[in-house]
Design an enzyme around this catalytic site. Sequence first.
Site, PDB file in Angstrom:
ATOM      1  N   GLY A  20      66.947  75.099  39.812  1.00  0.00           N
ATOM      2  CA  GLY A  20      65.662  74.994  39.228  1.00  0.00           C
ATOM      3  C   GLY A  20      64.526  74.798  40.382  1.00  0.00           C
ATOM      4  N   ALA A  21      65.123  74.261  41.497  1.00  0.00           N
ATOM      5  CA  ALA A  21      64.271  73.943  42.588  1.00  0.00           C
ATOM      6  C   ALA A  21      63.591  75.563  43.111  1.00  0.00           C
ATOM      7  CB  ALA A  21      64.882  73.132  43.755  1.00  0.00           C
ATOM      8  N   GLY A  57      43.205  42.570  43.432  1.00  0.00           N
ATOM      9  CA  GLY A  57      42.632  42.720  42.285  1.00  0.00           C
ATOM     10  C   GLY A  57      41.987  44.012  41.935  1.00  0.00           C
ATOM     11  N   GLY A  58      40.724  43.937  41.421  1.00  0.00           N
ATOM     12  CA  GLY A  58      40.177  45.166  40.986  1.00  0.00           C
ATOM     13  C   GLY A  58      40.110  46.132  42.244  1.00  0.00           C
TER      14      GLY A  58
HETATM   15  C1  HXC Z   1      34.042  35.386  45.638  1.00  0.00           C
HETATM   16  C2  HXC Z   1      35.663  35.095  47.490  1.00  0.00           C
HETATM   17  C3  HXC Z   1      36.367  35.854  46.610  1.00  0.00           C
HETATM   18  C4  HXC Z   1      36.302  36.365  45.508  1.00  0.00           C
HETATM   19  C5  HXC Z   1      37.124  35.549  48.691  1.00  0.00           C
HETATM   20  N1  HXC Z   1      36.150  34.712  48.410  1.00  0.00           N
HETATM   21  N2  HXC Z   1      37.514  36.014  47.513  1.00  0.00           N
HETATM   22  N3  HXC Z   1      34.551  34.673  46.963  1.00  0.00           N
HETATM   23  N4  HXC Z   1      34.898  35.704  44.780  1.00  0.00           N
HETATM   24  N5  HXC Z   1      37.074  37.257  44.714  1.00  0.00           N
HETATM   25  C6  HXC Z   1      35.552  34.180  49.634  1.00  0.00           C
HETATM   26  C7  HXC Z   1      35.966  32.687  49.914  1.00  0.00           C
HETATM   27  O1  HXC Z   1      35.669  31.875  49.025  1.00  0.00           O
HETATM   28  C8  HXC Z   1      35.421  32.399  51.207  1.00  0.00           C
HETATM   29  O2  HXC Z   1      34.301  32.032  51.418  1.00  0.00           O
HETATM   30  C9  HXC Z   1      35.549  33.866  51.947  1.00  0.00           C
HETATM   31  O3  HXC Z   1      35.550  35.019  50.866  1.00  0.00           O
HETATM   32  C10 HXC Z   1      36.879  34.266  52.866  1.00  0.00           C
HETATM   33  O4  HXC Z   1      38.271  34.093  51.835  1.00  0.00           O
HETATM   34  P1  HXC Z   1      39.251  33.042  52.576  1.00  0.00           P
HETATM   35  O5  HXC Z   1      40.085  33.102  51.352  1.00  0.00           O
HETATM   36  O6  HXC Z   1      38.652  32.150  53.495  1.00  0.00           O
HETATM   37  O7  HXC Z   1      39.953  34.466  53.567  1.00  0.00           O
HETATM   38  P2  HXC Z   1      41.294  34.750  53.775  1.00  0.00           P
HETATM   39  O8  HXC Z   1      42.208  33.345  53.962  1.00  0.00           O
HETATM   40  O9  HXC Z   1      41.354  35.753  54.545  1.00  0.00           O
HETATM   41  O10 HXC Z   1      41.862  35.312  52.274  1.00  0.00           O
HETATM   42  C11 HXC Z   1      41.265  36.553  51.678  1.00  0.00           C
HETATM   43  C12 HXC Z   1      41.979  36.758  50.449  1.00  0.00           C
HETATM   44  C13 HXC Z   1      41.560  35.644  49.418  1.00  0.00           C
HETATM   45  C14 HXC Z   1      43.264  36.828  50.356  1.00  0.00           C
HETATM   46  C15 HXC Z   1      41.223  37.889  49.786  1.00  0.00           C
HETATM   47  O11 HXC Z   1      40.275  35.010  49.685  1.00  0.00           O
HETATM   48  C16 HXC Z   1      41.993  35.632  47.973  1.00  0.00           C
HETATM   49  O12 HXC Z   1      42.983  35.587  47.523  1.00  0.00           O
HETATM   50  N6  HXC Z   1      41.011  35.780  47.063  1.00  0.00           N
HETATM   51  C17 HXC Z   1      40.861  35.969  45.848  1.00  0.00           C
HETATM   52  C18 HXC Z   1      41.500  37.164  45.453  1.00  0.00           C
HETATM   53  C19 HXC Z   1      41.635  37.444  44.060  1.00  0.00           C
HETATM   54  O13 HXC Z   1      42.370  36.983  43.091  1.00  0.00           O
HETATM   55  N7  HXC Z   1      40.460  38.075  43.548  1.00  0.00           N
HETATM   56  C20 HXC Z   1      40.149  38.344  42.160  1.00  0.00           C
HETATM   57  C21 HXC Z   1      41.226  39.386  41.329  1.00  0.00           C
HETATM   58  S1  HXC Z   1      40.840  39.810  39.669  1.00  0.00           S
HETATM   59  P3  HXC Z   1      33.603  31.292  52.711  1.00  0.00           P
HETATM   60  O14 HXC Z   1      32.282  30.886  51.869  1.00  0.00           O
HETATM   61  O15 HXC Z   1      34.630  30.176  52.943  1.00  0.00           O
HETATM   62  O16 HXC Z   1      33.559  32.170  53.607  1.00  0.00           O
HETATM   63  C22 HXC Z   1      40.047  41.427  39.923  1.00  0.00           C
HETATM   64  C23 HXC Z   1      40.007  41.699  38.695  1.00  0.00           C
HETATM   65  C24 HXC Z   1      39.406  43.081  38.556  1.00  0.00           C
HETATM   66  O17 HXC Z   1      39.584  41.616  40.993  1.00  0.00           O
HETATM   67  C25 HXC Z   1      40.144  43.939  37.736  1.00  0.00           C
HETATM   68  C26 HXC Z   1      39.732  45.213  37.500  1.00  0.00           C
HETATM   69  C27 HXC Z   1      40.618  46.171  36.947  1.00  0.00           C
END
Ligand code: HXC
Length: 514
Positions: free
Chosen positions: A404-405, A169-170
């Site tokens: 051109g290059a 994401g961000g």
């Molecule tokens: C809060 C989060 C989190 C998030 C992960 N965690 N992502 N908490 N916000 N975005 C937490 C989980 O709850 C978990 O907590 C711990 O981090 C580890 O995550 P896991 O999923 O167990 O780890 P893993 O299997 O290694 O996977 C990692 C990951 C996955 C691929 C990053 O967690 C994931 O897909 N997260 C979401 C990604 C996402 O969609 N983010 C938002 C994008 S939108 P615990 O308590 O169990 O340790 C965005 C918009 C901004 O960013 C745009 C700006 C231009």
Amino acid sequence: MNNKIALLQDKIKQAHAGGGPVRIESQHKKGKLTARERLHFLLDEGSFEEIGMLVTHRSVDFGMETEKYPGDGVVTGYGNINGRLVYVFSQDFTVFGGSLSETHAEKICKIMELALKNGAPLIGLNDSGGARIQEGVVSLGGYADIFYRNVQASGVIPQLSAIMGPCAGGAVYSPAITDFILMVENTSYMFVTGPNVVKTVTHEEVSSEELGGASTHATKSGVTHFSCSNEIDAINHVKRLLSYMPQNCEEIPAPLAYSLGQDETRITLNTIIPENANQPYDVREVISQIADQDTFLEVHKDYAENIVVGFARLAGRSIGIIANQPAYLAGVLDNHASVKAARFVRFCDCFNIPLLVLEDVPGFLPGTDQEWNGIITNGAKLLYAFSEATVPRITVIIRKAYGGAYDVMNSKHIGADMNYAWPTAEIAVMGAKGAAEIIFKKEIQLSADPEEKLLEKEKMYAEIFANPYRAAERGFVDEVIEPSATRTKLIKAFKMLENKVVNNPRKKHGNIPL
Ligand code: HXC
């Protein structure tokens, strides 16, 4: 008093514990270091000073008010790399997956502002699940605050991003605005949306590695400049990369002590070009003969391999090299190569790193794929980047400089300071065969032996243009040099250009064809 000190020590201990031993162990099991371990390897021993260690988030939804970790998932501060001041942030995946909360963003912004005000590089060690999902829009706002500061700092201080884990994401856009991205093979990923969302939206089945792993971004997208074998390798690459750069745009990169040898001629360069002009050779061999020994650091090594770019040292001074690569697609300029080189040229120009171009290019790659993907706009990017660059600029035409290059690859006409050519140079609108086919079309068709006629005309065209002397007569080439003398000539010429001052016309900013 003792109680109060004990309380402070307790808080520090809590901050150092991150998300706790279980999550730290899980991080280690994945082959990853923690945020603090990474800083330990990055910075000179004992130089790190932390800022904002006790910051916690302000979230109250979803029970978050009871789950707080001092530092809130990012370690920020300043320290030294080989004695040079740098500002750093290192995201802690063990705390909410390194996700970005409002306060996490504020901490990063604070050190970005300090880096900008004090003119020192910013290094981000990224390991983040993106926007903190529990916080909603304040997290999105936090990202935008960082992006905005990345842009303000762009071209003022070097900004380097090492991707040490998943960045979703961000979390990918701040690195994308910075100057260089380094990724770690098998443990780091960058994508706007992960494989699950991809499956839902496009029905594609793809693994994280395939979608956004280091190798994907190093070879297919060009998003990352370096693919590193492990985290320590990535950290070492950050340090080496930084060594070629100044602290900020007002400074020049620190030269290394270098005493000129008795003989800087490189005799092997006289035989490096094959007899047959259509035979390839590896331009990296030319670079290694010209640059100081073992100083070439290639950037974007596995992407658009028809152009080689990277940093090196010449008599101890940092330079940026852009070289066509005849060993890959004959060194032709295409969409990817043009954009890769343009971005590198602009970086060097931002930070007062002189440019050396080694030219052997048969032209732009023709075809529908190239045209439909914008070779006109992309080629123009490179033309634009060279034309606006005010750093010392030198070109050596090694062999082909066609069409051109020829203009684009840092020709005299677009502001290069010194242009050399080797005796093997061929400077013309196009190759002799193509040229003869066009300008002698009728004569060839009417001839009793068209094949023989074509060969005769091709030979004639080659004799007139497939050499550096027409260009030298015009002064488009300043000197035709023996290849073995190249290093000596370049050392002298870059020294001569050391105090170059040239200012582009005053403007708000140019409008590079993006
Ligand atoms: C809060 C989060 C989190 C998030 C992960 N965690 N992502 N908490 N916000 N975005 C937490 C989980 O709850 C978990 O907590 C711990 O981090 C580890 O995550 P896991 O999923 O167990 O780890 P893993 O299997 O290694 O996977 C990692 C990951 C996955 C691929 C990053 O967690 C994931 O897909 N997260 C979401 C990604 C996402 O969609 N983010 C938002 C994008 S939108 P615990 O308590 O169990 O340790 C965005 C918009 C901004 O960013 C745009 C700006 C231009």
